[in-house]
Design a protein around this motif. Structure first.
Motif, PDB file in Angstrom:
ATOM      1  N   UNK A   8      27.763  37.365  38.500  1.00  0.00           N
ATOM      2  CA  UNK A   8      28.743  38.012  37.764  1.00  0.00           C
ATOM      3  C   UNK A   8      29.724  38.859  38.891  1.00  0.00           C
ATOM      4  N   UNK A   9      30.863  38.086  39.274  1.00  0.00           N
ATOM      5  CA  UNK A   9      31.425  38.616  40.647  1.00  0.00           C
ATOM      6  C   UNK A   9      32.688  39.158  39.874  1.00  0.00           C
ATOM      7  N   UNK A  10      33.373  38.776  38.684  1.00  0.00           N
ATOM      8  CA  UNK A  10      34.427  39.269  38.088  1.00  0.00           C
ATOM      9  C   UNK A  10      34.163  38.953  36.663  1.00  0.00           C
ATOM     10  N   UNK A  11      35.044  39.579  35.794  1.00  0.00           N
ATOM     11  CA  UNK A  11      34.740  39.342  34.400  1.00  0.00           C
ATOM     12  C   UNK A  11      34.807  37.992  33.872  1.00  0.00           C
ATOM     13  N   UNK A  12      35.747  37.203  34.490  1.00  0.00           N
ATOM     14  CA  UNK A  12      36.107  35.966  34.097  1.00  0.00           C
ATOM     15  C   UNK A  12      35.113  35.005  34.753  1.00  0.00           C
ATOM     16  N   UNK A  13      34.104  35.263  35.306  1.00  0.00           N
ATOM     17  CA  UNK A  13      32.734  34.566  35.488  1.00  0.00           C
ATOM     18  C   UNK A  13      32.283  34.102  34.108  1.00  0.00           C
ATOM     19  N   UNK A 149      47.106  47.653  21.145  1.00  0.00           N
ATOM     20  CA  UNK A 149      47.830  47.574  22.630  1.00  0.00           C
ATOM     21  C   UNK A 149      47.361  48.573  23.415  1.00  0.00           C
ATOM     22  N   UNK A 150      47.022  48.019  24.523  1.00  0.00           N
ATOM     23  CA  UNK A 150      46.403  49.214  25.587  1.00  0.00           C
ATOM     24  C   UNK A 150      47.555  49.161  26.968  1.00  0.00           C
ATOM     25  N   UNK A 151      48.036  50.280  27.097  1.00  0.00           N
ATOM     26  CA  UNK A 151      48.625  50.500  28.256  1.00  0.00           C
ATOM     27  C   UNK A 151      47.997  51.196  29.618  1.00  0.00           C
ATOM     28  N   UNK A 152      47.770  50.342  30.551  1.00  0.00           N
ATOM     29  CA  UNK A 152      47.407  50.905  32.011  1.00  0.00           C
ATOM     30  C   UNK A 152      48.298  51.454  32.607  1.00  0.00           C
ATOM     31  N   UNK A 153      48.081  52.684  32.893  1.00  0.00           N
ATOM     32  CA  UNK A 153      49.286  53.481  33.606  1.00  0.00           C
ATOM     33  C   UNK A 153      48.625  54.109  34.868  1.00  0.00           C
ATOM     34  N   UNK A 154      49.034  53.638  36.028  1.00  0.00           N
ATOM     35  CA  UNK A 154      48.630  54.238  37.381  1.00  0.00           C
ATOM     36  C   UNK A 154      48.530  53.208  38.349  1.00  0.00           C
ATOM     37  N   UNK A 155      47.504  53.050  39.022  1.00  0.00           N
ATOM     38  CA  UNK A 155      47.272  52.257  40.346  1.00  0.00           C
ATOM     39  C   UNK A 155      47.049  50.808  39.934  1.00  0.00           C
ATOM     40  N   UNK A 156      47.593  49.852  40.302  1.00  0.00           N
ATOM     41  CA  UNK A 156      47.193  48.479  40.007  1.00  0.00           C
ATOM     42  C   UNK A 156      45.905  48.141  40.771  1.00  0.00           C
ATOM     43  N   UNK A 157      44.606  49.000  40.683  1.00  0.00           N
ATOM     44  CA  UNK A 157      43.587  49.022  41.386  1.00  0.00           C
ATOM     45  C   UNK A 157      42.200  47.944  40.609  1.00  0.00           C
ATOM     46  N   UNK A 158      41.394  48.062  41.299  1.00  0.00           N
ATOM     47  CA  UNK A 158      40.205  47.145  41.158  1.00  0.00           C
ATOM     48  C   UNK A 158      39.823  47.347  39.410  1.00  0.00           C
ATOM     49  N   UNK A 161      42.530  45.900  37.481  1.00  0.00           N
ATOM     50  CA  UNK A 161      42.492  44.313  37.633  1.00  0.00           C
ATOM     51  C   UNK A 161      41.436  43.675  36.767  1.00  0.00           C
ATOM     52  N   UNK A 162      40.499  43.972  36.734  1.00  0.00           N
ATOM     53  CA  UNK A 162      39.349  43.603  35.822  1.00  0.00           C
ATOM     54  C   UNK A 162      39.684  43.593  34.468  1.00  0.00           C
ATOM     55  N   UNK A 163      40.082  44.848  34.195  1.00  0.00           N
ATOM     56  CA  UNK A 163      40.444  45.250  32.819  1.00  0.00           C
ATOM     57  C   UNK A 163      41.557  44.242  32.113  1.00  0.00           C
ATOM     58  N   UNK A 164      42.555  43.952  32.999  1.00  0.00           N
ATOM     59  CA  UNK A 164      43.730  43.030  32.386  1.00  0.00           C
ATOM     60  C   UNK A 164      42.937  41.771  32.164  1.00  0.00           C
ATOM     61  N   UNK A 165      42.166  41.201  33.232  1.00  0.00           N
ATOM     62  CA  UNK A 165      41.651  39.871  32.674  1.00  0.00           C
ATOM     63  C   UNK A 165      40.724  39.845  31.673  1.00  0.00           C
ATOM     64  N   UNK A 166      39.797  40.860  31.620  1.00  0.00           N
ATOM     65  CA  UNK A 166      38.968  40.932  30.174  1.00  0.00           C
ATOM     66  C   UNK A 166      39.750  41.194  29.320  1.00  0.00           C
ATOM     67  N   UNK A 167      40.729  42.021  29.268  1.00  0.00           N
ATOM     68  CA  UNK A 167      41.342  42.276  27.980  1.00  0.00           C
ATOM     69  C   UNK A 167      42.068  40.774  27.545  1.00  0.00           C
ATOM     70  N   UNK A 168      42.442  40.282  28.158  1.00  0.00           N
ATOM     71  CA  UNK A 168      43.229  38.879  27.803  1.00  0.00           C
ATOM     72  C   UNK A 168      42.246  37.654  27.410  1.00  0.00           C
ATOM     73  N   UNK A 169      40.780  38.042  27.870  1.00  0.00           N
ATOM     74  CA  UNK A 169      39.909  37.117  27.513  1.00  0.00           C
ATOM     75  C   UNK A 169      39.405  37.538  25.909  1.00  0.00           C
ATOM     76  N   UNK A 194      45.392  32.137  31.912  1.00  0.00           N
ATOM     77  CA  UNK A 194      44.614  31.095  31.614  1.00  0.00           C
ATOM     78  C   UNK A 194      43.877  31.305  30.448  1.00  0.00           C
ATOM     79  N   UNK A 195      43.896  32.563  29.835  1.00  0.00           N
ATOM     80  CA  UNK A 195      43.260  32.959  28.434  1.00  0.00           C
ATOM     81  C   UNK A 195      44.475  33.121  27.378  1.00  0.00           C
ATOM     82  N   UNK A 196      45.618  32.701  27.838  1.00  0.00           N
ATOM     83  CA  UNK A 196      46.887  32.636  26.905  1.00  0.00           C
ATOM     84  C   UNK A 196      47.579  34.137  26.703  1.00  0.00           C
ATOM     85  N   UNK A 197      47.345  35.162  27.564  1.00  0.00           N
ATOM     86  CA  UNK A 197      47.703  36.245  27.673  1.00  0.00           C
ATOM     87  C   UNK A 197      49.084  36.336  28.580  1.00  0.00           C
ATOM     88  N   UNK A 198      49.704  37.196  28.177  1.00  0.00           N
ATOM     89  CA  UNK A 198      51.107  37.607  28.993  1.00  0.00           C
ATOM     90  C   UNK A 198      51.367  38.952  29.093  1.00  0.00           C
TER      91      UNK A 198
END
Ligand code: CP
Ligand code: NVA
Length: 297
Positions: A8-13, A149-158, A161-169, A194-198
């Motif tokens: 489990x190295x990132x959420x989309x594993x 709807x979730x707004x990520x506000x601040x640094x485009x950090x670790x 990044x995992x949250x955006x992919x997980x939220x897409x899933x 890849x999970x249909x999110x934009x």
């Protein structure tokens, strides 16, 4: 049924169905309705960086499951004293049932996974924090359902990044507001696609917050970035999650913790009824117990 992935190295594993299954199991464990155990299983926990939540939730979680987790800090093992990571990985894999690691370089957790003959869990790298994402998605399910709807506000950090992919899933709509120079990696949006999110991407925090049900932020200066402090503080001017930014919004506020009050979030917001940070922190325990059972059993 076993997970398709061994690590489990990132959420989309995980596949979206597996992510749903881990979250369902986490809810059941939290409610006392799933008594799965991992008797005598062991987890080596390598930490190159400090931790409160990750360390204590994994250690407590595996103890709850009947197993044992070992804290291995930078000065505790030969890794910090010249032994190559691949050698540490090969040896730990022969002793323990799993390895969890908090490292600087994401490539290092991949090396660990390649050489350790047991499941490897990413407990945060500079690029990703998938265990946090499990807890975040569980918290959103509990508080808001998934039609949010979730707004990520601040640094485009670790964490982001995992949250955006997980939220897409999970089918969650996300807007990302960062300063242009601290945007997320472009590859994150490809993986979300890849999970249909934009996800919507903006440099305007007010626009991101305007129609958000949940506002999520994290520190501006992550572990290892202390030398960039002055430059980053200047770049994030206007990105603080404060009462002014939230005026007219009834959004809940998420923070993975630790928080730097007065920087990315104010004391007033973190101490308000909006804050879900304490549930997020608790959910690390339940989500990781579910993950451990799914990966190790
Ligand atoms: N959120 C999180 O990972 O916290 P720690 O750094 O305390 O582990
Ligand atoms: N982005 C932060 C998260 C800490 C849990 C860091 O990497 O330091």
């Amino acid at each position: 049924m076993a997970l398709e992935t061994t690590d489990f190295l990132d959420i989309d594993d995980l596949t979206p169905a597996e992510l749903d299954r881990v979250l369902e199991r986490a809810s059941a464990m939290k409610a006392g309705e799933d008594a799965a155990q991992l008797p005598n299983q062991t987890l080596a926990m390598i930490f190159e960086k400090p931790s409160t939540r990750t360390r204590v939730s994994f250690e407590t979680g595996l103890t709850d499951l009947g197993g044992h987790a070992m804290f291995l800090g930078p000065d505790d093992i030969q890794l910090g004293h010249g032994e190559p990571l691949r050698d540490t990985a090969r040896v730990l894999g022969r002793y323990t049932d799993g390895v969890m690691a908090r490292l600087f370089d994401h490539e290092d957790v991949e090396i660990l996974a390649e050489y350790a003959d047991c499941p490897v869990i990413n407990g945060l790298t500079d690029q990703a924090h998938p265990c946090q994402t499990l807890a975040d998605l569980l918290t959103i399910r509990e508080h808001a359902g998934e039609d949010v709807r979730v707004a990520w506000v601040g640094d485009g950090n670790n964490v982001g990044q995992s949250f955006v992919v997980g939220a897409a899933m999970a089918g969650i709509d996300v807007t990302v507001a960062t300063p242009a120079e601290y945007a997320m990696d472009e590859a994150i949006f490809d993986r979300a696609a890849d999970f249909g999110a934009d996800p919507t991407v903006t440099t305007d925090p007010a626009a991101a917050v305007a129609d958000a049900d949940v506002v999520y932020t994290d520190v501006w200066i992550s572990m290892g970035q202390e030398d960039e402090r002055e430059r980053k503080l200047a770049a994030f001017d206007g990105f603080q999650v404060n009462e002014e930014l939230l005026a007219g919004s009834d959004a809940a506020v998420m923070h993975c913790l630790p928080a730097h009050r007065g920087e990315e979030i104010t004391n007033a917001v973190l101490e308000s009824e909006r804050a879900l940070a304490w549930d997020q922190a608790e959910n690390r325990l339940h989500a990781q117990k579910a993950l451990l059972v799914e990966l190790l059993e």
